[in-house]
Scaffold this motif. Sequence first.
Motif, PDB file in Angstrom:
ATOM      1  N   MET A   1     -21.183  11.213   9.779  1.00 21.36           N
ATOM      2  CA  MET A   1     -20.252  12.108  10.456  1.00 21.36           C
ATOM      3  C   MET A   1     -19.061  12.436   9.581  1.00 21.36           C
ATOM      4  N   HIS A   2     -18.972  11.785   8.422  1.00 19.06           N
ATOM      5  CA  HIS A   2     -17.839  12.060   7.562  1.00 19.06           C
ATOM      6  C   HIS A   2     -18.242  12.896   6.373  1.00 19.06           C
ATOM      7  N   PRO A   4     -17.705  16.704   4.295  1.00 17.91           N
ATOM      8  CA  PRO A   4     -18.135  18.048   4.673  1.00 17.91           C
ATOM      9  C   PRO A   4     -19.561  18.372   4.214  1.00 17.91           C
ATOM     10  N   VAL A 211     -14.586   9.640 -21.545  1.00 13.15           N
ATOM     11  CA  VAL A 211     -15.458  10.408 -20.654  1.00 13.15           C
ATOM     12  C   VAL A 211     -15.310   9.923 -19.220  1.00 13.15           C
ATOM     13  N   ILE A 214     -12.195  11.163 -17.683  1.00 14.43           N
ATOM     14  CA  ILE A 214     -12.193  12.597 -17.340  1.00 14.43           C
ATOM     15  C   ILE A 214     -13.050  12.850 -16.114  1.00 14.43           C
ATOM     16  N   VAL A 215     -14.207  12.233 -16.122  1.00 17.57           N
ATOM     17  CA  VAL A 215     -15.175  12.558 -15.067  1.00 17.57           C
ATOM     18  C   VAL A 215     -14.786  11.924 -13.730  1.00 17.57           C
ATOM     19  N   LYS A 217     -11.783  10.658 -11.909  1.00 19.08           N
ATOM     20  CA  LYS A 217     -10.319  10.521 -11.885  1.00 19.08           C
ATOM     21  C   LYS A 217      -9.946   9.304 -11.054  1.00 19.08           C
ATOM     22  N   LEU A 220      -7.214   8.522  -5.220  1.00 19.91           N
ATOM     23  CA  LEU A 220      -6.001   8.413  -4.409  1.00 19.91           C
ATOM     24  C   LEU A 220      -6.312   7.550  -3.201  1.00 19.91           C
ATOM     25  N   GLU A 221      -5.557   6.501  -3.076  1.00 12.51           N
ATOM     26  CA  GLU A 221      -5.713   5.655  -1.898  1.00 12.51           C
ATOM     27  C   GLU A 221      -4.433   5.714  -1.088  1.00 12.51           C
ATOM     28  N   PRO A 222      -4.422   5.119   0.080  1.00 10.88           N
ATOM     29  CA  PRO A 222      -3.208   5.213   0.885  1.00 10.88           C
ATOM     30  C   PRO A 222      -2.016   4.633   0.135  1.00 10.88           C
ATOM     31  N   PRO A 223      -0.812   5.150   0.398  1.00 12.84           N
ATOM     32  CA  PRO A 223       0.361   4.616  -0.272  1.00 12.84           C
ATOM     33  C   PRO A 223       0.578   3.149   0.101  1.00 12.84           C
ATOM     34  N   ALA A 224       1.121   2.403  -0.839  1.00 12.12           N
ATOM     35  CA  ALA A 224       1.387   0.994  -0.581  1.00 12.12           C
ATOM     36  C   ALA A 224       2.431   0.872   0.511  1.00 12.12           C
ATOM     37  N   THR A 225       2.198   0.008   1.420  1.00 12.58           N
ATOM     38  CA  THR A 225       3.173  -0.210   2.474  1.00 12.58           C
ATOM     39  C   THR A 225       3.075  -1.639   2.976  1.00 12.58           C
ATOM     40  N   LYS A 228       1.393  -1.765   6.851  1.00 10.88           N
ATOM     41  CA  LYS A 228       0.013  -1.518   7.254  1.00 10.88           C
ATOM     42  C   LYS A 228      -0.920  -1.924   6.120  1.00 10.88           C
ATOM     43  N   HIS A 329     -14.174  -0.303  14.784  1.00 10.55           N
ATOM     44  CA  HIS A 329     -14.131  -0.971  16.078  1.00 10.55           C
ATOM     45  C   HIS A 329     -15.227  -2.011  16.261  1.00 10.55           C
TER      46      HIS A 329
ATOM     47  N   THR B  28     -15.307  14.103 -27.385  1.00  9.83           N
ATOM     48  CA  THR B  28     -14.634  13.650 -26.156  1.00  9.83           C
ATOM     49  C   THR B  28     -13.135  13.909 -26.241  1.00  9.83           C
ATOM     50  N   TRP B  31     -12.660  17.371 -25.503  1.00 10.63           N
ATOM     51  CA  TRP B  31     -12.917  17.532 -24.073  1.00 10.63           C
ATOM     52  C   TRP B  31     -11.668  17.152 -23.277  1.00 10.63           C
ATOM     53  N   ASP B  35      -9.638  19.456 -20.919  1.00 11.67           N
ATOM     54  CA  ASP B  35      -9.446  19.091 -19.521  1.00 11.67           C
ATOM     55  C   ASP B  35      -7.985  19.264 -19.123  1.00 11.67           C
ATOM     56  N   TYR B 252       7.195   5.261   3.976  1.00 10.40           N
ATOM     57  CA  TYR B 252       5.820   4.781   3.868  1.00 10.40           C
ATOM     58  C   TYR B 252       5.580   3.613   4.807  1.00 10.40           C
ATOM     59  N   GLY B 253       6.600   3.240   5.556  1.00  9.10           N
ATOM     60  CA  GLY B 253       6.442   2.075   6.417  1.00  9.10           C
ATOM     61  C   GLY B 253       6.680   0.841   5.599  1.00  9.10           C
ATOM     62  N   PHE B 255       8.370   0.330   2.623  1.00 14.38           N
ATOM     63  CA  PHE B 255       9.132   0.760   1.461  1.00 14.38           C
ATOM     64  C   PHE B 255       9.982   1.944   1.871  1.00 14.38           C
ATOM     65  N   ASP B 399      -6.428   9.503   3.204  1.00 12.53           N
ATOM     66  CA  ASP B 399      -5.571   8.441   2.714  1.00 12.53           C
ATOM     67  C   ASP B 399      -4.094   8.799   2.699  1.00 12.53           C
ATOM     68  N   TRP B 400      -3.787  10.081   2.622  1.00 12.62           N
ATOM     69  CA  TRP B 400      -2.378  10.455   2.661  1.00 12.62           C
ATOM     70  C   TRP B 400      -1.966  10.531   4.117  1.00 12.62           C
ATOM     71  N   HIS B 915     -12.933  13.778  12.684  1.00 13.34           N
ATOM     72  CA  HIS B 915     -12.351  13.117  11.516  1.00 13.34           C
ATOM     73  C   HIS B 915     -11.310  12.079  11.906  1.00 13.34           C
TER      74      HIS B 915
END
Lengths: 432, 1458
Positions: A1-2, A4, A211, A214-215, A217, A220-225, A228, A329, B28, B31, B35, B252-253, B255, B399-400, B915
Motif C-alpha cells: 500500500m506504500h 507510488p 560510484v 553518486i548512485v 545518495k 533522508l531520515e527523520p530529524p534527530a529529536t 520521538k 500496530h 568516475t 562522473w 553529477d 524538532y521536538g 532540540f 520522514d520530514w 499514506h
Amino acid sequence: MHGPEHDSPALAYGLASFYVVCVLLNLGFAAYYWFSAKDKGQATLWGAVGGLFLVHVLIYLVAGLGGHSGPAAPQALLDRINSLAGPITYTAVSVIGFVALLVGRGFFTRPAVAWAMFNLSLFFVGWALTEPNFRGNMTTPDNVPIPLLIYSVGFTTWLALRRGVLNDARIAKGEAPLEKSDGEDDKVLVWPDLVYTELIAMIVCTALLIVWAIVLKAPLEPPATTAKAPNPSKAPWYFLGLQEMLVYYDPWMAGVVLPTMIVIGLIALPYIDFNPKGNGYFTFAERKFAVTTFLFGFVVLWVTLIVLGTILRGPNWNFFAPFEFWDTHKVLNLNNVNLSTIFWNWFGRDAKVMPWYTREIPGILVVLGYLFALPPLMAKLMRGFFIKMGFIRFFLLVNLLQFMAALPIKMILRWTINLKYIVYIPEYFFNI
Amino acid sequence: MAATDKHYRSQKALDVVFGVSCVLLLVTTFWMLYDDHVKPYKEVQRDFRDVEAALYQRVLLDKYPAEKMDDVTAARQAVADARKTLDEAKAKLSQPEAWFKQKGLEKARLEAEYQDKKANFDSFGSLLNIAIDDRDAAAPGPKKDSLAKEAEKRKTEIAALDVELQGLQKKIAENEYATASVLADQKKAEEDVGRAEDAFKKLTNEFDRAAKTAAQKRWKFGDWFRSLPIIDGFASAYRIQQVTLNDLTIDYGGFKDVPRYDRCTTCHLGIDRPSFDAASLAKLGDTPDEAKTKYKDAVAFLKDRAKNKEALGFDPDDLPGDLRGAKLSSSQVKEYCAHPRLDLFVDANSAHPVEKFGCTTCHAGQGSATEFVLATHTPNDAAQARTWTKEKGWRSLHDWEFPMLPNRFVESSCLKCHHQVTDLVRSGSKEEAPKLLKGYNLVRENGCFGCHEIAGTKGGRSIGPDMRLEPSPALEQLTPDERAKVLSDPTNPPGTLRKVGPSLRRLAEKTSEEWTRKWIESPRGFRPDTRMPHFYNLSTNSPDVLPEEQKNLPAAEMHAIAFYLFAESRDYLKGADKYRLANEARLKELEDKQKNNTTSEKERKELIEVQRRLELAVKPTPLSQRVVDGDGKPVTLPAAANDKAVLAGRRLFTEKGCLACHSHRATEKAGTDGDGKEIAAVVGEAHFGPNLSRIAAKIGGGNKDAGRRWLVQWILNPNVHFPRTRMPITHLTPEEAGLVADWLLSQDAKDWNPDDVPAPTVDTLKDLARVYLKKAPGVSPLEVDGVLEKGFADERTRAPLMAPDADEQALKGDLTPEKLKYYIGKKSISRLGCFGCHEIPGFEFAKPVGTPLNDWGKKDPARLAFEDAAAFVKDTYHVAELRDDPKDPTKPAKEWEAKEGKRPYEKFFADSLGHHQRDGFLHQKLMEPRSYDYHREVKWDDRLRMPQFRFVHAKARAGESEEDFKAREEKEEAEGREAVMTFVLGLVAEPVAAKYVNNPAPDRAAEIKGRQVLDKFNCAGCHQVRAGLYDVKLTADALEAIQKRSKKDPADFDILRAHNSWGATTTQTGEKATLHGFPTAKQAGEETYSLALTEALRVDRGDTQAEVRAGNIVTVPREAVENLDVTRPYGGTFAELLLPYLARKNATIYNLDALGESDQGRAAGPPPLVREGERVQPDWLFRFLKEPHKIRPLTVLRMPRFNLSDEDAQALVNYFAGADRSSNPGIGLTYPYLNVPQREEAYWRERTKQYVDRLGKDKVEARLKAMRPAWERTLKDQLAEAERQLESAKSRVASAKEDAVRQTAMTLEAETKKTVDALKARVDKGDYEAYRHSYLESEAYATDAFRLLTDASSQKCLKCHRVGNNIPDQEQGPPLESVFERRRPDWVQRWVALPQRLLTYRSVMPQNFSNDKTELQNLFEGDSFEQISALRDVLMNYPKVSELPGVRYGAAPAGGNK
C-alpha cells in the motif's frame, strides 16, 4: 500500500536488468566450462539456466514496454513463506544449515552445487523483489550492504571450505596442500606483488565508493529529536547482531559484557590456539574445532543475526516475515516470566513478596553453577584438550565458549519456557 | 633473502588491470563532476536565465514608447537642436581656445599659491599665539623681551600675508569673471540642453531602465565560462540562495531553537519580482512577428542613440538581437513566477518580507533542501500528484515531519501568529484568509470547543486562538470580588464562548420525551440545517452493522437519555434537582458542624462555596405559574388568537427581525394577513438561530397550551428559560408575542412524522446497564448479575463501599426499568459528552470528552490510530480524482457525484489517508468520525463517540437538477470540511518569538476584539457594519463611470474635507483602485456592478482626474471588479431582506428605485452601523447596548436587548470607535473619553462674543428689545418660585417642634424673604440688567441658534423631528432633545451639513443648509456653515439651552413660538 509504483514499468526494467546480470553470470560460467574446463555437459546445463533467466528478461522487458510491472510472485506462496517464518525457525534453519554445510562440505563445496545454490538464491531474490514489502526493505539505501554481506560472506566461506576440502583430500593422500604447490618459493616481492596490487585495490575501491556515493545518495531520515524515537529504532547495520542480543539480555550484558568478551576472545585467540596445523593453507579436517567454533560465532551468531535484525525486525522490534507489511500496530505476545517466579510458583510461594536475595537464589545458583561448576566438569569430559592446553588456556577457552553459548542458551530458554531473566534484581538494575 | 626477479603475478596483466582501474577512476571522477553540474537546482537556474532574459525583453517591449514615437523623436530632435546651439555657442566664443587654456593654467597657479600662502598664514597664527603665551609666562627679563620681539615679528608677517592673500583672492575672482563673461552664452545653451534632455528622459526613462536590465540580464562570456562543467565547481554563476532565520526556529521536538534556513529562492528565483507574474511567464513562448519587429525597432532606436554618443549607461550591443521566446510548462511557470500577493508577502515593503519571515514559516517543508522532492513539495490534488510523479519523480516523504502544506491548507499557517483570527479581516471586511476564517467560524458555530479544548495559551503565553468555554457560572453572575479573582489569573484567563446548544434544565416544559427521542435519533431529519450532530445510525451503530445482540442497544440508549433528561428537568423545575439537594444537604451538614465549632479550615471554605452555589442556583418558577416580560414583570398570557388573527403573527415574525437569525419555510411564499393584505415572501438564509419551520411539532410536545405558554415566554424573555442564550429580549408586547407564537404553532409540520424510537425491553436495558456496571469503579464483576436482578442493597450504597455521588446510586433498591433507564441515560450522556453543548443537570462539573486540539496540527501521525479507515473509504465512497472543475473552481468536477449510491470522496484525501497522513485522518474524522472502528471488534462503550457534523447547508437553486444539486451540496460540504481542517491544522501550538506574533495597535486591537463580539451576537445579521472593499481595475469604462460621478454637491463644505467621506485619504494613481462601499440592493444588469460609496475616491492618473465623494453610486463594469467573494461587505442581511418586503407592503412609502433601493425602506430597517464610532458618544452607546430604547420613529422593528456582559458591550463600543479612528484619522476621534466643548461656559461666551460682534449694534439692540417680554416672564416666574419657597419655609417654621429646628427654619425663612423682596423690587423697577448682561455675555448666540431648530416657517427640523413639546405630524427622525447625550458634536455638524455623505443610502433627511445660499438671516445671522455649527452647538447642550429665557419664552423676531 506504500509507494507510488504499484504498477510501474520502472520495476519491470529493474528486474529485467537484474536478470540480464544473471544471464551473463551463467553464460560466463558456461563459457568457463565450455572453453576452459571442457565440460560440455556442465556448459549446456548452465547455458540452459542462463536461458531460463533470459526468458525472465524478455517477460519483464515486454511488461515494461507495455507500461506494467510484470508478473509477481504468487501471493499464496509468499503467504506460506510468511507463515513459516519466525525467529525460532530462522535461527533453527541457520543452525541446521550450518551443521549441514559442515557435515556435507564435500558436496556443498562442489562448484556446480555452489553455483546451483547461488542461482537459486538469485532466482529467489528476483521473484521476491516483486513483492512490495520485501522490495521496499531491500532497496532502502541503508540496507544495500546486506546483500553484499550475504554474498561476500557466502563466497569466502565457500572458498575456505572448498580449499579446505581439497587440501584435506590431498593431505589424506599424502600430498602437499594446494597453497604449497602454487609456488615453488613461498616468498614474493614487495614490489610489485604487494604494493602494486594494493595500489590497484585502492584505486578500484575509491572508484567504487565514488560510484556508490553518486548512485545511492545518503538517505533522508527523520530529524534527530529527543522527543520521538524512530520506530523501529535501528543501529547501523553492522551492529544489528549486537542489537538482536538486546532482545535476550539487558543492555549491560548485551551491550557491554558480551561485546567485550568478543573483543577479548579475538585478541586471545592466537594464544589459546594450540593447534599448529593449518598454518598457511586451508584445511578443515585438521582444525575441526577451531573452524567450527569460529564459523558458528561469526556466521551464525553474528552475520545471520545482522540479517535478521535488518530484514526481519520491524516496528517495536517485532519479528516480521520477509513479505509482511511493517505494521506499527502489530502486537505480539511477549509475556515472559522470570526464573524466580517459575521456581517459587512451583513451590507454591509468591516470589513478588520475597526479598531479592532469597528470591533470586535459584537464578544466582544457576549462573554461578554455569560459570564455575561447568568448566571443571568440561575439563573432565574433554580431558585430551585439558591436558594439551594446560589449566589457564583451557579455562580461558571454556569461559569464552560459555559466553558465546550464553546467547543461544538464553534464546532457547526464551522460546521454550518464555524465560525472561535468570537473575532478576531490578532493585540494583542487575538482570541476567 | 635475495629478491628473485620472478613475479608472483604477471606484470603485464597487472599493468593492464592498473590501466583499466585508472581509467575507471578518471571516469568516475568526471562522473562525479558531471553529477554536480546537473544538480537539479543548477538546471533550474540555467533555464531561468533564459526566462529572465526573455522576460526582460518583454518588459523592454512593454515600456517601448512606440505609440509616442513622434513625441520621442521630437524630444530627441530638441536635444539635438539644443546641442547644436551649444556647439554653435562654443564656436562663437570671442577668445581662442589657447586663451582658455592659459586662463585655466593661471587659475590653477593662483589657487596653488593661495593654498600655500593660506597654510603659512594659519601656521604663523598658531606660532604667534604660542609666542604670546611664552612671553606672558616668562619672568621679566631679556628672555621676555626677545619673546616679545618675536611675537611682534610674527604679527608683522601675518599682516603681510593677509594682504597677499587678499590680492590673490582678487586675482582669482578676476580670472573667473573674465572666463565666465566669455562663456555666458555657452552656459545658457548648456542649460537648454539639460532641459531638453530631461524632457526626453521623461519619455524614455522607463524604457531605458528596462533596456538596461535586459542588457544586463543577458548571459555574457564570463557567465558562460564560469558555468562550464567542472569550472562551475569553483566560482559558479549558479548559487544557492538562502534566508537565515534565527528567531523563527524549527521545533524538532527536543532540540529547540534550531535556526531555519530557507533555500526556496534558489529555484523560485522570480518570487519577489513583480514583473514575473504568471500570465506574463505563460506568454513567454509566443513571439509574434509584430513583437519581433517592434523589438528590432526598439534595439535599433537604442543603437542609434548609442551611435549618436547619447549616454545610455549600458551598451545596446549587449541586448540580444532577436526577441527570444521561452516556452514554459505550467509547472515551470509556477516555479518562476512571483508570489501572487507581493503586497502582503515576500516583498521587502510588505507585511511579511521574506528576509524576516522566510518561506517555510508559512508554507512548511524542508527549507534547506534544494531538490524538488526533498523540499517536500505537496501536491494540491490527485491530478497534480500524478503530474508531479511523472514530471518530477515526486513522492511523498514521510520522514520530514513538516511537509509543505498543500495550497488548500496554506492559510492554516496564519494561525501561528494571528491568534485572534479576526485580525485576518482587514479594513473591516477584507478577509485575507477566507478559508481559515470560515473554518474558525464553523468551529465556533458548531461548538467544537465544547468537547475539544482549544486553549490558545501555554504557561501564560499565547500560542493560538483561545476558544475556551466561558466559566460556569458566567462572569456576569459573579460578585465583583469573584470576578476580580477569576480575571486575575494570567495563565488561565476565563474563556469567552458560550455553549452552543440550549440549556436542557427546563426541557420538560418545552417538549415531550417522544419528540426528544426522535430528535436524538435524527436531528437533521427534523431540521435539515441543524447544527446538532448525528450520534446514531452511523457507521458503528446503524442497525445494518450491529450484531444481532446489539441491534436494540441504540434505541435503548436514546430512550434512556431522553428519560434521564426529563427526569432531571422535572426535578429541577420542582426545585429538587440533585445538584441543589446535594448542596443543601451538604450545607446543612456544614452548618451543623459550624454550630458545634467543629469545622476545619477546609470545611469553612467549602461552606462559603456551597452557600454561594445555592445562591447562584436560583430556584426556577415553572411557567405554569407565571410568564414574565423582558423586565421580569409578570404578565398575563394573551388569549389565543383566532385563525384570522394568527396570520398577523406572520407579519410580526417577518418584520420584527426574527428572520435576522432564524429562517422559516412558511415565509418563503407570499401569503396574506388577517385583512387579506399581502404579506410578501422573504427567503431568509439566516442560520444563527434554529430554523423554525417545524417548531410546531416540537414545542409543547402535544400539549398545545403548555407549548404556547412556553413559546410566548421564550419570545418575551428567553433568559427565563436559559440565562446564557444568545437570543435577545425582543421588546414585543405580550399580545405581539402571543400572535407570533400562535402563528408559529399553527404552521404545519406534518411532513415530519417518523416512527417513535422502539421502546427497549427490560433485558435490553439490562444488557446495556451491564456494559457500564462491569466497569463501574468499586463494582465487582461478580455482583453485576445480582444487581441487575435486584438492584443495590441499601447498605451496599453507603460510603465507603460506594461514593455518595456515584452514578450507581441510581440503582439503589428494587430494580425498575426506570432506574435502569436513568442509570443508562446518565452513563450515555457522560460517554457521548452531550454537556459539551448543552447545560444538563447532573453534569455541572463534567470535563469535556474530546481530544484537546491545542496542538493537533502537528500531532505525530504515528500517534493517530488509522486502523482500517482506508478500507472503509474504499468500500463506502466513490473516490473521485477531483472535486472542483479545473476550469471553473466554483463548480463541481464531472466525476464529483454520487455513483451507485456512494458519496463522492476526493482522491487527495483517500491517498493521504492511505499514506497515514494527518490531513487524511482529520478529513475522514470529520466525514465519518467513527469509521476508524470499521471491521473492528470493539466493546459497546469503547467505540468511537464523536458524532457526525454537517458544516454547510446548501439549498437547491431554481432550475437545478437533482444530481447537480447533490453534487454541489457535496462540494460545499467538502469545502466546509476543508475550512474546518484548515483551522485545526493551524493549531500547532508553536510559541513564535514575540516580535512575530501579530500585536496590533490599540485601535486595531479594539476592532479585532469587537468583531468577535459582533459575530457572537450576530449583530451583522441586521446591521450593515462595514463596507466592502472592491478592487476595481481602472479600465477605460471604469474610469468613465468614476468620472461621471465626480462632482461636488452644493453642501460640500470644503472645511469638511479632512473627513474621508468628503476627501479621499489616498489618491489612486495605479492600474487598480480600491472602492469602499455597498452594492445596491439590486444590480441594474449582468455586466455592471453598482456600488454606493462609503468613502471618497480620488483618481489621478495623468489622463483622468476625478474625485467621487461618499454617498454616490458608482456603476462599474462587473468584470473590472476583482474578488467579489472576498471583499463583500460585512452585515446587513436582514436590512436587505426587509427592503423588497416593505415595498410589497406599501409601495407608496417604500418605493423601490431601479437599483432596488428605497430611502424610506432603508430608514425602516435596522440602521447601518458604518461610522457608528464617529456618530455616537461611547458612554451612551454602552448604556444603549445594555438597555436599548426606541429612538427612530421610522423603524418597523426595535433593537432587542441581548444579554451582553459589560466586557462585550465595551468591546462593541471600542470596536466602532477604534475602527473609525483608524480608517478616518482626519477627524480626530477620541475614545473612550470624549470632550464636548458645548458643555463649557467659556465656549458659549466666546461664541456669543463673536456673534454679537457679527450682528452689529443695531441688530443687537433690536434683539434686546425683543427679549424684554421674555425676561419679564422669567422674572415673574422667578418671583413666583421664590414666593412658593417662602410659603413652604413659613409652614416649616409653624410645624417645627424643637427649638433648634425652628431656629434653622426661621433663618431660611428670613433669607427667602430677602430674595422675594429683592425680586419684587426688580419687578417694580423693571430692572432686567442681569438678564441683559447674561444675554450679551453668553446667551445671544444660543438663543438665535435655537430658533433655527424650532423655526416653524422654514420647518428645517420640526417637520420631522420632535423637539421638546413639538411633535411633528409626520415624525420621521429621532427626537432632538436627546442628541446631546447620544451624538458626537463633530458628527452632528457633518450630518446636518450633508447627511448623504455619511450613510450607505440616500437618507430621508434632506440637506437643509446649502453652501451656495444664505438663508434665514432673520433667525440666525451667518453663513450656512455657521448656521450648521450653531445648530450643532444648541443640540449638544440642549437641556441648558432650552432653559434660556429667550428660548423658553420664544422672543422670536419671526415665528417660532410653538
